[in-house]
Motif scaffolding. Structure first.
Motif, mmCIF file in Angstrom:
data_model
loop_
_atom_site.group_PDB
_atom_site.id
_atom_site.type_symbol
_atom_site.label_atom_id
_atom_site.label_comp_id
_atom_site.label_asym_id
_atom_site.label_seq_id
_atom_site.Cartn_x
_atom_site.Cartn_y
_atom_site.Cartn_z
ATOM 1 N N SER A 1 -30.709 -29.316 30.254
ATOM 2 C CA SER A 1 -30.435 -29.650 31.646
ATOM 3 C C SER A 1 -31.257 -30.829 32.151
ATOM 4 C CB SER A 1 -30.687 -28.440 32.548
ATOM 5 O OG SER A 1 -32.037 -28.026 32.433
ATOM 6 N N THR A 2 -32.292 -31.224 31.420
ATOM 7 C CA THR A 2 -33.130 -32.349 31.847
ATOM 8 C C THR A 2 -33.017 -33.538 30.906
ATOM 9 O OG1 THR A 2 -35.059 -31.527 30.617
ATOM 10 C CG2 THR A 2 -34.783 -30.757 32.894
ATOM 11 N N MET A 3 -32.030 -33.506 29.988
ATOM 12 C CA MET A 3 -31.929 -34.552 28.968
ATOM 13 C C MET A 3 -30.757 -35.485 29.222
ATOM 14 S SD MET A 3 -32.624 -32.013 25.712
ATOM 15 C CE MET A 3 -32.599 -33.256 24.417
ATOM 16 N N ASN B 1 -35.584 -27.081 22.551
ATOM 17 C CA ASN B 1 -34.753 -28.198 22.996
ATOM 18 C C ASN B 1 -33.488 -27.697 23.686
ATOM 19 O OD1 ASN B 1 -36.463 -30.179 22.072
ATOM 20 N ND2 ASN B 1 -35.479 -30.340 20.075
ATOM 21 N N GLN B 2 -32.898 -26.633 23.161
ATOM 22 C CA GLN B 2 -31.668 -26.105 23.740
ATOM 23 C C GLN B 2 -31.884 -25.660 25.179
ATOM 24 O OE1 GLN B 2 -30.393 -23.066 21.032
ATOM 25 N NE2 GLN B 2 -30.172 -24.495 19.338
ATOM 26 N N LEU C 1 -23.252 -26.297 28.865
ATOM 27 C CA LEU C 1 -24.665 -26.575 28.643
ATOM 28 C C LEU C 1 -25.099 -27.944 29.130
ATOM 29 C CD1 LEU C 1 -25.143 -25.129 25.041
ATOM 30 C CD2 LEU C 1 -25.714 -24.043 27.220
ATOM 31 N N HIS C 2 -24.182 -28.899 29.129
ATOM 32 C CA HIS C 2 -24.552 -30.254 29.555
ATOM 33 C C HIS C 2 -23.324 -31.001 30.055
ATOM 34 C CE1 HIS C 2 -26.287 -34.330 29.458
ATOM 35 N NE2 HIS C 2 -27.439 -33.712 29.575
ATOM 36 N N LEU C 3 -23.538 -31.831 31.069
ATOM 37 C CA LEU C 3 -22.434 -32.578 31.675
ATOM 38 C C LEU C 3 -21.815 -33.599 30.721
ATOM 39 C CD1 LEU C 3 -23.823 -33.179 35.286
ATOM 40 C CD2 LEU C 3 -21.856 -31.775 34.655
ATOM 41 N N SER C 4 -22.547 -34.025 29.709
ATOM 42 C CA SER C 4 -21.988 -34.993 28.760
ATOM 43 C C SER C 4 -20.809 -34.394 28.005
ATOM 44 C CB SER C 4 -23.061 -35.471 27.776
ATOM 45 O OG SER C 4 -23.556 -34.394 27.002
ATOM 46 N N THR D 1 -29.563 -38.642 32.988
ATOM 47 C CA THR D 1 -30.013 -37.664 33.984
ATOM 48 C C THR D 1 -29.749 -38.157 35.403
ATOM 49 O OG1 THR D 1 -32.254 -38.583 33.824
ATOM 50 C CG2 THR D 1 -31.777 -36.613 32.525
ATOM 51 N N GLU D 2 -29.847 -39.472 35.612
ATOM 52 C CA GLU D 2 -29.622 -40.004 36.956
ATOM 53 C C GLU D 2 -28.157 -39.926 37.384
ATOM 54 O OE1 GLU D 2 -30.491 -43.724 34.322
ATOM 55 O OE2 GLU D 2 -31.136 -41.618 34.445
#
Length: 313
Positions: free
Chosen positions: A93-95, A88-89, A239-242, A121-122
């Motif tokens: 990038s696709t979550m 999952n880690q 790791l993620h934009l959130s 993701t959008e």
């Protein structure tokens, strides 16, 4: 006070100090190697190898380390990364994730601000175009500019822990780790209610304690988020934009709160916890009295005593 004493080897005591790194006390009793105050318990390790457990949960805490010393079993509250979780880690990038981060924990002046943000993701392309990224290295004016646009683009929840409340909790025995865990939990709860059952792929928290310790800190909360798809990662901003978005909004909120403090004080209140902060604290005491520190500062920081020395109080 209820207590228990264990005689433990050097390896176990070293592991304990590492385990309690977020709970370590600054002042040590004579002969102590370290002292820590996890929730509902205090732990003091001595050079003799004796470790004293005191408080409401002393038996449970002592049992963890007795088991570790006897058979080498890792403390059950430490995180074990499974193969599934590791997979999952690599897929962050696709979550579409809820991410959370905090600002202000290392600053003597100002509050702690915590933000949970949801990035679908959008939204990736639009947020990247706005300049959302790991905020480390970004200047405050750039962060504030991006944040003003960002808060119009994504769902988020912001919590501000003012200094008066922070100091009150700290005086009651709450360490900073527990405060942060409670704030993260509340911010995520608030955001989930805003999303109104909209599905998401997971929750990513910028890690400040081990997974098990985080859940132990929030165990007494009436409502808590405790899901299988929760991830705890250091440097989660990258790791993620959130999490990057949460960090930017939290920093923006912190800067605004610091501006309010500066306006109230009548001079610029500095960020950080260096010597320049000691001088500003001394100026605050001269101008508004020592009682003003409770509203402006995290008074248990060493800067308080350093400021007093500047004034020779």
């Amino acid at each position: 006070m209820s207590q228990r004493v264990l005689l433990l080897d050097t390896k176990t005591i070293e592991k304990m100090k590492e385990f309690y790194q977020d709970d370590l006390a600054s002042k040590l009793p004579p002969g102590a190697l370290f002292a820590a105050k996890p929730f509902n318990c205090s732990v003091t390790a001595y050079k003799s190898g004796k470790v004293l457990f005191q408080g409401a949960k002393h038996e449970e805490e002592a049992a963890i380390w007795e088991q570790f010393a006897n058979n080498g079993t890792a403390p059950p509250t430490t995180k074990t990364v499974t193969k599934k979780e590791a997979t999952n880690q690599s897929q962050f990038s696709t979550m579409s994730l809820i991410g959370s981060d905090e600002v202000g924990t290392g600053d003597y002046f100002g509050p702690i601000t915590v933000v949970a943000a949801f990035v679908r993701t959008e939204n990736f392309a639009n947020l990247t175009e706005l300049g959302v990224k790991d905020s480390k290295g970004m200047k405050d004016d750039q962060i504030c500019k991006i944040a003003k646009q960002l808060i119009k683009e994504i769902p988020y929840s912001l919590l501000v822990l003012p200094n008066t409340k922070y100091n009150s909790l700290q005086a009651k025995g709450f360490n900073q780790g527990k405060m942060k865990a409670i704030l993260h939990n509340q911010a995520i709860l608030h955001l989930k209610k805003k999303l109104n059952h909209e599905p998401y792929d997971g929750i990513l928290i910028d890690q400040f304690v081990e997974r098990g310790i985080y859940f132990r800190y929030i165990a007494d909360q009436k409502e808590k988020v405790q899901e299988n798809n929760m991830f705890f990662q250091t440097k989660a901003e990258s790791l993620h934009l959130s999490v990057a978005a949460a960090s930017i909004i939290a920093r923006y909120a912190f800067v605004k709160e610091m501006d309010k403090l500066s306006e109230s004080a009548g001079f610029e209140i500095p960020k950080g916890a260096g010597s320049h902060v000691d001088q500003a604290a001394a100026k605050l005491i001269r101008t508004h009295g020592i009682e003003a520190l409770n509203s402006y500062c995290k008074i248990h920081f060493a800067n308080t005593e350093k400021a007093k020395k500047h004034l020779k109080l």
